[in-house]
Design an enzyme around this catalytic site. Structure first.
Site, PDB file in Angstrom:
ATOM      1  N   HIS A 179      31.033  31.480  54.101  1.00 25.85           N
ATOM      2  CA  HIS A 179      30.783  30.986  52.746  1.00 25.85           C
ATOM      3  C   HIS A 179      31.275  29.545  52.596  1.00 25.85           C
ATOM      4  CE1 HIS A 179      30.952  35.364  52.629  1.00 25.85           C
ATOM      5  NE2 HIS A 179      30.160  35.317  51.572  1.00 25.85           N
ATOM      6  N   GLY A 181      38.972  39.874  49.089  1.00 25.71           N
ATOM      7  CA  GLY A 181      37.569  40.044  49.446  1.00 25.71           C
ATOM      8  C   GLY A 181      36.890  40.905  48.392  1.00 25.71           C
ATOM      9  N   LEU A 217      36.301  41.534  45.012  1.00 25.46           N
ATOM     10  CA  LEU A 217      36.534  40.640  43.877  1.00 25.46           C
ATOM     11  C   LEU A 217      37.354  41.321  42.787  1.00 25.46           C
ATOM     12  CD1 LEU A 217      33.009  39.012  43.851  1.00 25.46           C
ATOM     13  CD2 LEU A 217      35.167  37.837  44.323  1.00 25.46           C
ATOM     14  N   ASN A 253      32.026  27.484  38.596  1.00 27.52           N
ATOM     15  CA  ASN A 253      30.842  26.797  39.135  1.00 27.52           C
ATOM     16  C   ASN A 253      29.527  27.363  38.619  1.00 27.52           C
ATOM     17  OD1 ASN A 253      30.413  29.126  40.647  1.00 27.52           O
ATOM     18  ND2 ASN A 253      31.301  28.290  42.512  1.00 27.52           N
ATOM     19  N   HIS A 299      26.300  29.425  48.519  1.00 30.94           N
ATOM     20  CA  HIS A 299      27.354  30.453  48.439  1.00 30.94           C
ATOM     21  C   HIS A 299      27.737  31.057  49.789  1.00 30.94           C
ATOM     22  CE1 HIS A 299      29.464  34.169  47.412  1.00 30.94           C
ATOM     23  NE2 HIS A 299      28.609  34.761  48.232  1.00 30.94           N
ATOM     24  N   GLU A 313      44.816  51.878  34.676  1.00 28.77           N
ATOM     25  CA  GLU A 313      45.211  52.453  35.969  1.00 28.77           C
ATOM     26  C   GLU A 313      44.922  51.500  37.129  1.00 28.77           C
ATOM     27  OE1 GLU A 313      43.100  53.944  33.840  1.00 28.77           O
ATOM     28  OE2 GLU A 313      44.296  55.583  32.997  1.00 28.77           O
ATOM     29  N   PHE A 359      42.771  60.447  37.894  1.00 24.20           N
ATOM     30  CA  PHE A 359      42.470  59.036  37.656  1.00 24.20           C
ATOM     31  C   PHE A 359      42.815  58.137  38.844  1.00 24.20           C
ATOM     32  CE2 PHE A 359      43.183  60.559  33.128  1.00 24.20           C
ATOM     33  CZ  PHE A 359      41.839  60.852  32.953  1.00 24.20           C
ATOM     34  N   ASP A 391      43.194  71.209  29.617  1.00 20.50           N
ATOM     35  CA  ASP A 391      42.420  69.960  29.506  1.00 20.50           C
ATOM     36  C   ASP A 391      41.067  70.061  30.212  1.00 20.50           C
ATOM     37  OD1 ASP A 391      43.810  68.403  27.772  1.00 20.50           O
ATOM     38  OD2 ASP A 391      44.946  67.313  29.303  1.00 20.50           O
ATOM     39  N   HIS A 451      39.720  66.664  33.614  1.00 19.42           N
ATOM     40  CA  HIS A 451      41.067  66.255  34.003  1.00 19.42           C
ATOM     41  C   HIS A 451      41.581  66.972  35.245  1.00 19.42           C
ATOM     42  CE1 HIS A 451      40.939  64.204  30.250  1.00 19.42           C
ATOM     43  NE2 HIS A 451      42.229  63.905  30.227  1.00 19.42           N
TER      44      HIS A 451
HETATM   45  C1  LIG Z   1      34.008  44.056  44.245  1.00 20.46           C
HETATM   46  C2  LIG Z   1      33.037  43.172  44.951  1.00 20.46           C
HETATM   47  N1  LIG Z   1      31.740  43.264  44.663  1.00 20.46           N
HETATM   48  C3  LIG Z   1      30.828  42.504  45.317  1.00 20.46           C
HETATM   49  C4  LIG Z   1      31.222  41.652  46.293  1.00 20.46           C
HETATM   50  C5  LIG Z   1      30.194  40.832  47.070  1.00 20.46           C
HETATM   51  N2  LIG Z   1      30.265  39.434  46.635  1.00 20.46           N
HETATM   52  C6  LIG Z   1      30.945  38.516  47.331  1.00 20.46           C
HETATM   53  S1  LIG Z   1      31.021  37.044  46.534  1.00 20.46           S
HETATM   54  C7  LIG Z   1      30.124  37.635  45.244  1.00 20.46           C
HETATM   55  C8  LIG Z   1      29.854  36.812  44.017  1.00 20.46           C
HETATM   56  C9  LIG Z   1      29.822  35.384  44.252  1.00 20.46           C
HETATM   57  O1  LIG Z   1      29.971  34.677  43.052  1.00 20.46           O
HETATM   58  P1  LIG Z   1      31.336  33.960  42.704  1.00 20.46           P
HETATM   59  O2  LIG Z   1      32.385  34.942  42.592  1.00 20.46           O
HETATM   60  O3  LIG Z   1      31.064  33.116  41.527  1.00 20.46           O
HETATM   61  O4  LIG Z   1      31.631  33.077  43.968  1.00 20.46           O
HETATM   62  P2  LIG Z   1      30.920  31.697  44.369  1.00 20.46           P
HETATM   63  O5  LIG Z   1      29.504  32.021  44.729  1.00 20.46           O
HETATM   64  O6  LIG Z   1      31.010  30.818  43.186  1.00 20.46           O
HETATM   65  O7  LIG Z   1      31.686  31.236  45.540  1.00 20.46           O
HETATM   66  C10 LIG Z   1      29.766  38.946  45.451  1.00 20.46           C
HETATM   67  C11 LIG Z   1      28.934  39.743  44.509  1.00 20.46           C
HETATM   68  C12 LIG Z   1      32.604  41.570  46.561  1.00 20.46           C
HETATM   69  N3  LIG Z   1      33.089  40.760  47.490  1.00 20.46           N
HETATM   70  N4  LIG Z   1      33.492  42.318  45.871  1.00 20.46           N
HETATM   71 MG   LIG Z   2      30.731  31.177  41.184  1.00 19.08          MG
END
Ligand SMILES: Cc1ncc(C[n+]2csc(CCOP(=O)(O)OP(=O)(O)O)c2C)c(N)n1
Ligand SMILES: [Mg+2]
Length: 661
Positions: free
Chosen positions: A28, A117, A119, A184, A258, A407, A433, A465, A469
């Site tokens: 990337h 990694g 997100l 961005n 990207h 959680e 959960f 519950d 649950h």
């Molecule tokens: C939980 C999760 N879902 C999906 C991905 C796959 N993925 C990697 S980067 C990205 C999105 C990229 O957009 P952004 O976060 O704005 O990064 P940029 O392109 O600006 O570097 C995705 C969907 C991931 N790494 N983690």
């Molecule tokens: Mg972005």
């Protein structure tokens, strides 16, 4: 020496990132190229660190939440001179065994504060780091005095976990937490406007953050905003408007920057645009020197810190060092042993969640690094005791965190506290959960950190519950995560032993699955040995002759198995019972140990109020299993157990049918 400009230093990051991605033909480039200005300001003018000593306890933490931008970090580690990171490592980006895997991996590469990694995890974990810093400061004073910086992307802020994270951070006023948002406007599918129209500045401000928007390519503006954020009494968001793939002639500002190599022509164009005329992987001496200088600038501060540590009162210094090493206090080990002796004569029927509370009440005072908390189920999880007063906004002297109904954010922050060092953190909720925590539990397992989750109401035994649950697949699902220890103790003594194992496991996260309902004591004799340590042990031998039946059970079903053994004894069927408090530990034993515990009885039965998945490893595919085959039901728990046929009689009947058939 010629003077080196900010742009030249930032462009070194850009060039290395695009060269490494180009050579690997994957990766990337867009984020490192877009975020290079922020990173350069941070690593040359802001961060307190000494590249030569990545484990300095009082360093500022930097978390690259958007782990796909790993080349940003690897370039920085190389440029600033972290141990081991050579240009060859950048040339080997994403290759097996390299220091530069696709996404940053904790433990693998010196200088990486956490694995990122997935997100959203980074920003949420950083909340725990920032909280741990304040808590350790409250305890040890100025020897702990640093910031936590996060670089987060659009994706990080779109993920739901980020809301939990910013909610609790804003509430707790974690003003040492500063998030640089790589604003961005681009993600994989294109401009984020195709899927998002959140005003992030307003959103963070609404969560009690200090939030501003700046030009992310203006180094002076970046520095100004950070300096201001450092003085804020709230956590800070700095939305830095950037261009993804900055410098790439046709791909900059588009999703094409990207996640793929730019291609020779685009790279050549970027070199021209950035006035970077060095060949691939080459950084001009003067620029590298300027970077190395930045990397070692903190050395004198670190030396001064070592002196300050040495000047602490000896007892406090030793305690600080012990906590950094993560060793358990001797006083705790002794108190736990004494407590265990006492339990040997205690026949009280007790839920294991209560057993956990009782042992915390007795022992938490002797293990000050243990932090407890709950995601709004304090009275049910039983994790709050006198020795763990609450953390409050601006007052971090406590040991108990009210995470709110968050959680996932809790589990990630618990990871962050463990990563920070100085604490053994635990969170709590209902076992069902753990689904809400799973990505953070998986990451804890991958990072091999000591993060503990106390998960109560661990089966249909929670009763009224009902099925929403009542966990049925959760034990199997958690056992499926490598390196995660799933404990399901059967009584007070096992609860103590399992807690001890979780506390001693420096490199494993643990889940303690505890009951809501009362359970009889099954252990009546004191043993110094921790019988749960091998994951399974014979709790009751067969009457008389060689066993014909072996029953294996965990937690609340061990007493059911013991009662079934009595019923079978009446029919003169020799039956032994094996308690399985931790299947993960059992399956990790050597073959001969496993074989000895499994034994040679012809009839093997597993009993657990959950699905069968995983049990065949012990009972084999021809073994009998008494447990759940679908979702549970709402009702008083004894009736629910009867309804699903998880009773001593059902176990005995199944054994007799097999015995007679
Ligand atoms: C939980 C999760 N879902 C999906 C991905 C796959 N993925 C990697 S980067 C990205 C999105 C990229 O957009 P952004 O976060 O704005 O990064 P940029 O392109 O600006 O570097 C995705 C969907 C991931 N790494 N983690
Ligand atoms: Mg972005």
């Amino acid at each position: 020496m010629q003077s080196v400009t900010h742009d030249q230093m930032a462009n070194a990051i850009r060039a290395l990132a695009m060269d490494a991605v180009e050579k690997a033909k994957s990766g990337h480039p867009g984020l490192p190229m877009g975020a290079a200005d922020m990173a350069t300001v941070l690593f040359t003018q802001v961060l307190k660190y000494d590249a030569g000593e990545p484990s300095w306890p009082d360093r500022d933490r930097f978390v690259l939440s958007a782990g796909h931008g790993s080349m940003l970090l690897y370039s920085l580690l190389y440029l600033t001179g972290y141990p081991g990171m050579q240009i060859a490592d950048l040339e080997n980006f994403r290759q097996l065994g390299s220091l530069t895997p696709g996404h940053p991996e904790y433990h693998h590469t010196p200088g990486i504060e956490m694995t990122t990694g997935p997100l959203g995890q980074g920003i949420a974990t950083a909340v725990g780091m920032a909280l741990a810093e304040r808590m350790l400061n409250a305890e040890f004073g100025e020897i702990v005095d640093h910031h936590t910086y996060v670089l987060a992307s659009d994706g990080d802020l779109m993920e739901g976990i980020s809301q939990e994270a910013i909610g609790i951070a804003g509430h707790l006023r974690l003003n040492r937490l500063i998030v640089l948002y790589d604003d961005n406007g681009i993600s994989i599918d294109g401009p984020i406007s195709i899927a998002d129209s959140v005003d992030q500045v307003k959103r963070f401000a609404a969560c009690n953050w200090n939030a501003v928007k700046i030009d992310g390519h203006d180094p002076a503006a970046i520095l100004r905003a950070i300096r201001k954020a450092q003085k804020s009494d709230k956590p800070s968001l700095i939305a830095c408007k950037t261009t993804i793939g900055f410098g790439a002639p046709t791909r900059a500002g588009t999703s094409k920057a990207h996640g793929e190599a730019l291609g020779a022509e685009e790279v050549a164009g970027a070199r021209r645009a950035l006035h970077w005329d060095s060949p691939p992987f080459a950084v001009p001496d003067a620029i590298l020197e300027a970077w190395r200088k930045a990397g070692s600038k903190g050395k004198s501060r670190r030396k001064a810190w070592i002196k300050a540590l040495a000047a602490l009162e000896p007892a406090q210094r030793e305690e600080f060092e012990r906590r950094q090493h993560g060793d358990l206090p001797r006083a705790f080990l002794e108190a736990a042993e004494a407590y265990k002796r006492k339990l040997a004569t205690d026949k009280t029927e007790m839920a294991t969640r209560k057993a956990s509370e009782a042992l915390l009440a007795a022992l938490a005072g002797a293990i000050p690094e243990l932090i407890t908390g709950s995601a709004d189920l304090t009275g049910s999880n039983n994790t709050k005791v006198a020795a763990t007063p609450e953390i409050k906004p601006g007052d971090y002297a406590g040991r108990y965190v009210h995470w709110g109904i968050r959680e996932h954010g809790m589990a990630a922050a618990v990871n962050g506290m463990a990563l920070h060092g100085g604490f053994i953190p635990s969170g709590a909720s209902f076992l069902v959960f753990t689904d809400y925590c799973r990505p953070a539990l998986r990451l804890a397992s991958l990072m091999q950190i000591r993060a503990i989750e106390v998960m109560t109401h661990d089966s249909i035994g929670l009763g009224e519950d009902g099925p929403t649950h009542q966990p049925v697949e959760h034990l199997a699902a958690l056992r499926a995560i490598p390196n995660l220890l799933v404990f399901r103790p059967a009584d007070q003594t096992e609860t103590l032993e399992c807690w001890q194992l979780a506390l001693e496991a420096k490199h494993n996260p643990s889940v303690l699955a505890l009951t809501r309902q009362n359970l009889p004591a099954i252990r009546h004799e004191y043993t110094h040995e921790n019988l749960c340590a091998r994951g399974a042990y014979e709790i009751a031998a067969a009457y008389g002759s060689a066993p014909e039946v072996s029953i294996f059970a965990s937690g609340s079903e061990v007493s059911i198995a013991l009662a079934a053994r009595d019923l079978l004894g009446e029919k003169r069927i020799a039956t032994r019972v094996v308690s399985v408090p931790c299947m993960d530990l059992f399956l990790a034993q050597e073959e001969d140990i496993r074989a000895a515990i499994i034994g040679s009885a012809p009839i093997l039965i597993g009993v657990e109020a959950a699905i069968r998945q995983g049990w065949d490893e012990i009972i084999g595919e021809h073994g009998l299993f008494i447990g759940m085959h679908g979702f549970g039901a709402s009702g008083p728990y004894k009736k629910v157990y009867e309804h699903f046929g998880i009773t001593p009689q059902a176990v005995a009947d199944a054994a007799m049918r097999r015995h007679n058939g």
